[in-house]
Design a protein around this motif. Structure first.
Motif, PDB file in Angstrom:
ATOM      1  N   GLN A   1       0.653  -1.340  -0.014  1.00  0.00           N
ATOM      2  CA  GLN A   1      -0.311   0.097  -0.113  1.00  0.00           C
ATOM      3  C   GLN A   1       0.591   1.499   0.207  1.00  0.00           C
ATOM      4  OE1 GLN A   1      -2.519   0.125   3.264  1.00  0.00           O
ATOM      5  NE2 GLN A   1      -3.529   2.241   2.351  1.00  0.00           N
ATOM      6  N   VAL A   2       0.630   2.260  -0.473  1.00  0.00           N
ATOM      7  CA  VAL A   2       1.461   3.398  -1.067  1.00  0.00           C
ATOM      8  C   VAL A   2       0.663   4.376   0.283  1.00  0.00           C
ATOM      9  CG1 VAL A   2       1.590   5.388  -2.110  1.00  0.00           C
ATOM     10  CG2 VAL A   2       1.780   3.294  -2.799  1.00  0.00           C
ATOM     11  N   GLN A   3       1.722   5.053   1.151  1.00  0.00           N
ATOM     12  CA  GLN A   3       1.303   5.576   1.842  1.00  0.00           C
ATOM     13  C   GLN A   3       1.882   6.466   2.283  1.00  0.00           C
ATOM     14  OE1 GLN A   3       0.919   3.861   6.180  1.00  0.00           O
ATOM     15  NE2 GLN A   3      -1.126   5.209   6.044  1.00  0.00           N
ATOM     16  N   LEU A   4       1.916   8.030   2.523  1.00  0.00           N
ATOM     17  CA  LEU A   4       2.205   9.154   2.831  1.00  0.00           C
ATOM     18  C   LEU A   4       2.110   9.412   4.564  1.00  0.00           C
ATOM     19  CD1 LEU A   4       2.320  11.185  -0.576  1.00  0.00           C
ATOM     20  CD2 LEU A   4       4.701   9.644   0.749  1.00  0.00           C
ATOM     21  N   VAL A   5       2.355   9.744   5.720  1.00  0.00           N
ATOM     22  CA  VAL A   5       2.650  10.249   6.589  1.00  0.00           C
ATOM     23  C   VAL A   5       3.155  11.712   7.242  1.00  0.00           C
ATOM     24  CG1 VAL A   5       2.131   8.762   8.788  1.00  0.00           C
ATOM     25  CG2 VAL A   5       1.831   7.557   6.872  1.00  0.00           C
ATOM     26  N   GLU A   6       3.036  12.439   7.721  1.00  0.00           N
ATOM     27  CA  GLU A   6       2.923  14.228   8.390  1.00  0.00           C
ATOM     28  C   GLU A   6       3.388  13.878   9.470  1.00  0.00           C
ATOM     29  OE1 GLU A   6      -0.044  14.309   4.986  1.00  0.00           O
ATOM     30  OE2 GLU A   6       0.111  13.736   6.500  1.00  0.00           O
ATOM     31  N   SER A   7       4.310  13.384  10.365  1.00  0.00           N
ATOM     32  CA  SER A   7       4.315  14.721  11.465  1.00  0.00           C
ATOM     33  C   SER A   7       4.981  15.699  11.254  1.00  0.00           C
ATOM     34  CB  SER A   7       4.832  13.107  11.862  1.00  0.00           C
ATOM     35  OG  SER A   7       6.384  12.984  11.504  1.00  0.00           O
ATOM     36  N   GLY A   8       5.199  15.847  12.594  1.00  0.00           N
ATOM     37  CA  GLY A   8       5.950  17.348  13.671  1.00  0.00           C
ATOM     38  C   GLY A   8       4.515  18.498  13.981  1.00  0.00           C
ATOM     39  N   GLY A   9       3.668  18.106  13.417  1.00  0.00           N
ATOM     40  CA  GLY A   9       2.678  19.494  13.827  1.00  0.00           C
ATOM     41  C   GLY A   9       2.411  19.678  14.830  1.00  0.00           C
ATOM     42  N   GLY A  10       1.461  20.076  15.412  1.00  0.00           N
ATOM     43  CA  GLY A  10       2.000  21.144  16.989  1.00  0.00           C
ATOM     44  C   GLY A  10       1.307  22.936  16.828  1.00  0.00           C
ATOM     45  N   LEU A  11       1.436  22.667  18.455  1.00  0.00           N
ATOM     46  CA  LEU A  11       1.186  24.336  18.987  1.00  0.00           C
ATOM     47  C   LEU A  11       2.367  25.107  19.385  1.00  0.00           C
ATOM     48  CD1 LEU A  11      -0.702  26.891  19.788  1.00  0.00           C
ATOM     49  CD2 LEU A  11      -0.912  25.601  22.023  1.00  0.00           C
ATOM     50  N   VAL A  12       2.555  25.908  18.818  1.00  0.00           N
ATOM     51  CA  VAL A  12       4.019  26.756  18.653  1.00  0.00           C
ATOM     52  C   VAL A  12       3.623  28.566  19.423  1.00  0.00           C
ATOM     53  CG1 VAL A  12       5.598  25.535  17.787  1.00  0.00           C
ATOM     54  CG2 VAL A  12       4.151  26.871  16.413  1.00  0.00           C
ATOM     55  N   GLN A  13       4.602  28.758  20.072  1.00  0.00           N
ATOM     56  CA  GLN A  13       4.127  30.167  19.855  1.00  0.00           C
ATOM     57  C   GLN A  13       5.089  30.862  18.491  1.00  0.00           C
ATOM     58  OE1 GLN A  13       5.650  32.446  23.409  1.00  0.00           O
ATOM     59  NE2 GLN A  13       3.740  30.583  24.355  1.00  0.00           N
ATOM     60  N   ALA A  14       4.044  32.046  17.849  1.00  0.00           N
ATOM     61  CA  ALA A  14       4.852  32.716  17.342  1.00  0.00           C
ATOM     62  C   ALA A  14       6.349  33.341  17.419  1.00  0.00           C
ATOM     63  CB  ALA A  14       3.875  34.596  16.714  1.00  0.00           C
ATOM     64  N   GLY A  15       7.136  33.530  16.526  1.00  0.00           N
ATOM     65  CA  GLY A  15       8.543  33.384  16.252  1.00  0.00           C
ATOM     66  C   GLY A  15       8.646  31.634  16.520  1.00  0.00           C
ATOM     67  N   GLY A  16       8.266  31.164  16.633  1.00  0.00           N
ATOM     68  CA  GLY A  16       8.991  29.355  16.878  1.00  0.00           C
ATOM     69  C   GLY A  16       9.406  28.889  15.785  1.00  0.00           C
ATOM     70  N   SER A  17       9.366  28.068  16.186  1.00  0.00           N
ATOM     71  CA  SER A  17       9.823  26.402  15.222  1.00  0.00           C
ATOM     72  C   SER A  17       9.682  25.569  14.946  1.00  0.00           C
ATOM     73  CB  SER A  17      11.847  26.791  14.872  1.00  0.00           C
ATOM     74  OG  SER A  17      12.233  27.807  14.599  1.00  0.00           O
ATOM     75  N   LEU A  18       9.070  25.190  14.199  1.00  0.00           N
ATOM     76  CA  LEU A  18       8.537  23.770  13.732  1.00  0.00           C
ATOM     77  C   LEU A  18       9.449  23.422  12.523  1.00  0.00           C
ATOM     78  CD1 LEU A  18       6.532  22.584  15.996  1.00  0.00           C
ATOM     79  CD2 LEU A  18       4.642  22.882  14.327  1.00  0.00           C
ATOM     80  N   ARG A  19       9.240  21.765  12.971  1.00  0.00           N
ATOM     81  CA  ARG A  19      10.236  21.674  11.322  1.00  0.00           C
ATOM     82  C   ARG A  19       8.969  19.965  10.982  1.00  0.00           C
ATOM     83  NH1 ARG A  19      14.513  20.236   9.024  1.00  0.00           N
ATOM     84  NH2 ARG A  19      15.016  18.393   7.649  1.00  0.00           N
ATOM     85  N   LEU A  20       8.693  19.884  10.118  1.00  0.00           N
ATOM     86  CA  LEU A  20       7.191  18.886   9.937  1.00  0.00           C
ATOM     87  C   LEU A  20       8.226  17.726   8.948  1.00  0.00           C
ATOM     88  CD1 LEU A  20       4.216  21.255   8.337  1.00  0.00           C
ATOM     89  CD2 LEU A  20       4.997  19.798  10.567  1.00  0.00           C
ATOM     90  N   SER A  21       8.024  16.227   9.574  1.00  0.00           N
ATOM     91  CA  SER A  21       8.160  15.663   8.007  1.00  0.00           C
ATOM     92  C   SER A  21       7.286  14.199   7.300  1.00  0.00           C
ATOM     93  CB  SER A  21       9.143  14.448   9.127  1.00  0.00           C
ATOM     94  OG  SER A  21      10.228  15.474   9.133  1.00  0.00           O
ATOM     95  N   CYS A  22       7.514  13.997   6.218  1.00  0.00           N
ATOM     96  CA  CYS A  22       6.446  12.907   5.514  1.00  0.00           C
ATOM     97  C   CYS A  22       7.669  11.921   5.259  1.00  0.00           C
ATOM     98  CB  CYS A  22       5.733  13.599   4.406  1.00  0.00           C
ATOM     99  SG  CYS A  22       4.982  12.948   3.664  1.00  0.00           S
ATOM    100  N   ALA A  23       7.204  10.209   5.776  1.00  0.00           N
ATOM    101  CA  ALA A  23       7.700   9.001   5.560  1.00  0.00           C
ATOM    102  C   ALA A  23       6.335   8.520   4.926  1.00  0.00           C
ATOM    103  CB  ALA A  23       7.612   8.673   6.850  1.00  0.00           C
ATOM    104  N   ASN A  77      13.170   8.294   1.765  1.00  0.00           N
ATOM    105  CA  ASN A  77      12.227   8.366   1.343  1.00  0.00           C
ATOM    106  C   ASN A  77      11.873   8.988   1.531  1.00  0.00           C
ATOM    107  OD1 ASN A  77      10.826   7.270  -1.043  1.00  0.00           O
ATOM    108  ND2 ASN A  77       9.448   5.808  -0.312  1.00  0.00           N
ATOM    109  N   THR A  78      11.841  10.799   2.047  1.00  0.00           N
ATOM    110  CA  THR A  78      11.083  11.283   3.287  1.00  0.00           C
ATOM    111  C   THR A  78      10.928  12.557   2.801  1.00  0.00           C
ATOM    112  OG1 THR A  78      12.912  11.653   4.157  1.00  0.00           O
ATOM    113  CG2 THR A  78      11.233  10.158   5.143  1.00  0.00           C
ATOM    114  N   VAL A  79      10.679  13.605   3.406  1.00  0.00           N
ATOM    115  CA  VAL A  79      10.597  15.266   2.879  1.00  0.00           C
ATOM    116  C   VAL A  79      10.531  15.335   4.261  1.00  0.00           C
ATOM    117  CG1 VAL A  79       8.175  15.276   1.747  1.00  0.00           C
ATOM    118  CG2 VAL A  79       9.565  16.861   1.506  1.00  0.00           C
ATOM    119  N   SER A  80      10.990  16.826   3.844  1.00  0.00           N
ATOM    120  CA  SER A  80      10.398  17.817   5.709  1.00  0.00           C
ATOM    121  C   SER A  80      10.176  19.181   5.256  1.00  0.00           C
ATOM    122  CB  SER A  80      11.870  17.693   6.325  1.00  0.00           C
ATOM    123  OG  SER A  80      11.807  16.313   6.724  1.00  0.00           O
ATOM    124  N   LEU A  81       9.870  19.474   6.032  1.00  0.00           N
ATOM    125  CA  LEU A  81       9.840  21.239   5.965  1.00  0.00           C
ATOM    126  C   LEU A  81      10.123  21.634   7.068  1.00  0.00           C
ATOM    127  CD1 LEU A  81       8.726  23.281   3.995  1.00  0.00           C
ATOM    128  CD2 LEU A  81       6.326  22.806   5.378  1.00  0.00           C
TER     129      LEU A  81
END
Length: 118
Positions: A1-23, A77-81
């Motif tokens: 089965q072909v599947q893309l799964v994102e992770s890394g989301g959440g709650l942050v304050q303005a000015g902060g950082s976050l890294r999203l990943s997709c496997a 086999n990943t992409v990040s943001l």
């Protein structure tokens, strides 16, 4: 089965950082363009960033240019943001996308919520 799964989301304050990943699983996406889209409440899904199969061609929406960085690791086999200097306007569900021109194919992840508080 072909599947893309994102992770890394959440709650942050303005000015902060976050890294999203997709496997990706089920197949290799080394020949696909990979990208990120987002959809904020009450708005249509919009393009955020994309990177071609070789990683040489990279595109960003004007609203995130200079703050976000997209990258890919074909071996994993990943992409990040990487998202820096986050703003409340960045609040949205972020979706991972894999695209092929031939045959014309798109795969989508289920989305991950990013919320930026002021």
């Amino acid at each position: 089965q072909v599947q893309l799964v994102e992770s890394g989301g959440g709650l942050v304050q303005a000015g902060g950082s976050l890294r999203l990943s997709c496997a990706a699983s089920g197949r290799t996406f080394s020949t696909y363009s990979l990208g990120w889209f987002r959809q904020a409440p009450g708005k249509e899904r919009e393009f955020v960033a994309a990177i071609n199969w070789s990683g040489i061609s990279i595109y960003y929406a004007a609203s995130v240019k200079g703050r976000f960085t997209i990258s890919r690791d074909n071996a994993k086999n990943t992409v990040s943001l990487q998202m820096n200097s986050l703003k409340p306007d960045d609040t949205a569900v972020y979706y991972c996308n894999a695209h092929s021109d031939y045959p014309n194919t798109n795969y989508w992840g289920q989305g991950t919520q990013v919320t930026v508080s002021s």
